[in-house]
Design a protein around this motif. Structure first.
Motif, mmCIF file in Angstrom:
data_model
loop_
_atom_site.group_PDB
_atom_site.id
_atom_site.type_symbol
_atom_site.label_atom_id
_atom_site.label_comp_id
_atom_site.label_asym_id
_atom_site.label_seq_id
_atom_site.Cartn_x
_atom_site.Cartn_y
_atom_site.Cartn_z
ATOM 1 N N VAL A 1 -18.700 55.041 -39.924
ATOM 2 C CA VAL A 1 -17.644 54.895 -38.929
ATOM 3 C C VAL A 1 -16.365 55.498 -39.504
ATOM 4 O O VAL A 1 -15.941 55.132 -40.600
ATOM 5 N N LEU A 2 -15.772 56.426 -38.770
ATOM 6 C CA LEU A 2 -14.524 57.062 -39.191
ATOM 7 C C LEU A 2 -13.365 56.426 -38.442
ATOM 8 O O LEU A 2 -13.409 56.293 -37.219
ATOM 9 N N PHE B 1 -16.069 54.197 -43.151
ATOM 10 C CA PHE B 1 -16.663 52.913 -43.495
ATOM 11 C C PHE B 1 -18.160 53.005 -43.274
ATOM 12 O O PHE B 1 -18.620 53.591 -42.298
ATOM 13 N N LEU B 2 -18.926 52.418 -44.180
ATOM 14 C CA LEU B 2 -20.386 52.464 -44.105
ATOM 15 C C LEU B 2 -20.909 51.147 -43.548
ATOM 16 O O LEU B 2 -21.678 50.438 -44.186
ATOM 17 N N VAL C 1 -18.782 45.806 -36.646
ATOM 18 C CA VAL C 1 -18.113 45.146 -37.766
ATOM 19 C C VAL C 1 -16.680 45.673 -37.889
ATOM 20 O O VAL C 1 -15.727 44.901 -38.034
ATOM 21 N N ILE C 2 -16.529 46.984 -37.792
ATOM 22 C CA ILE C 2 -15.206 47.606 -37.926
ATOM 23 C C ILE C 2 -14.325 47.255 -36.728
ATOM 24 O O ILE C 2 -13.158 46.880 -36.888
ATOM 25 N N LEU D 1 -10.839 45.141 -36.917
ATOM 26 C CA LEU D 1 -9.587 45.693 -36.392
ATOM 27 C C LEU D 1 -8.988 44.784 -35.323
ATOM 28 O O LEU D 1 -7.767 44.660 -35.211
ATOM 29 N N GLU D 2 -9.843 44.123 -34.559
ATOM 30 C CA GLU D 2 -9.338 43.180 -33.560
ATOM 31 C C GLU D 2 -8.637 42.002 -34.238
ATOM 32 O O GLU D 2 -7.605 41.533 -33.778
ATOM 33 N N VAL D 3 -9.180 41.550 -35.358
ATOM 34 C CA VAL D 3 -8.543 40.473 -36.119
ATOM 35 C C VAL D 3 -7.156 40.917 -36.601
ATOM 36 O O VAL D 3 -6.221 40.121 -36.660
#
Length: 126
Positions: free
Chosen positions: A21-22, A50-51, A56-57, A61-63
């Motif tokens: 994920v970029l 991110f791997l 998950v990402i 980011l929402e947090v």
């Protein structure tokens, strides 16, 4: 910068690293807070990889206060789509120049130019 871009896949990318994920546009403090998530390093000066699965990402980011405002997908190859999400977060103490202020500034700059031209014309008349 209130907007960030996230690009990733929902299907397995490879056997060694199933997801990649970029994330582009994060502030340094946000990158530090995401430090517990395994990273594949930087793709460029503003994009970190991110791997992890995109969910998950996106959840992390929402947090941090970001929310998804748009998403899209594009086929890369058969049975493989890449997805893109645009996320936004309001930053405290963020100031924007209003349209009215820029018009006033342009008028002031124009007036300075007119005054300089008038001064030159007056010197020529003397």
């Amino acid at each position: 910068m209130p907007y960030i871009l996230i690009r990733g896949n929902l299907a397995s990318y490879s056997h060694k690293f199933p997801w990649r994920v970029l994330v582009s546009g994060l502030r340094a403090t946000d990158i530090e807070q995401l430090g517990r998530i395994p990273s594949g390093g930087y793709s460029d000066e503003s994009t970190i990889a991110f791997l992890q699965h995109p969910c998950v990402i996106l959840s992390a980011l929402e947090v941090l206060g970001y929310s998804v405002v748009a998403s899209s997908s594009t086929p890369v190859k058969q049975d493989y789509n890449e997805y893109m999400w645009t996320m936004r977060r309001d930053f405290p103490n963020q100031q924007f120049i209003s349209e009215t202020a820029s018009v006033v500034d342009r008028d002031n700059i124009s007036n300075v130019g007119r005054e300089a031209l008038a001064t030159l014309n007056n010197k020529g008349d003397a």
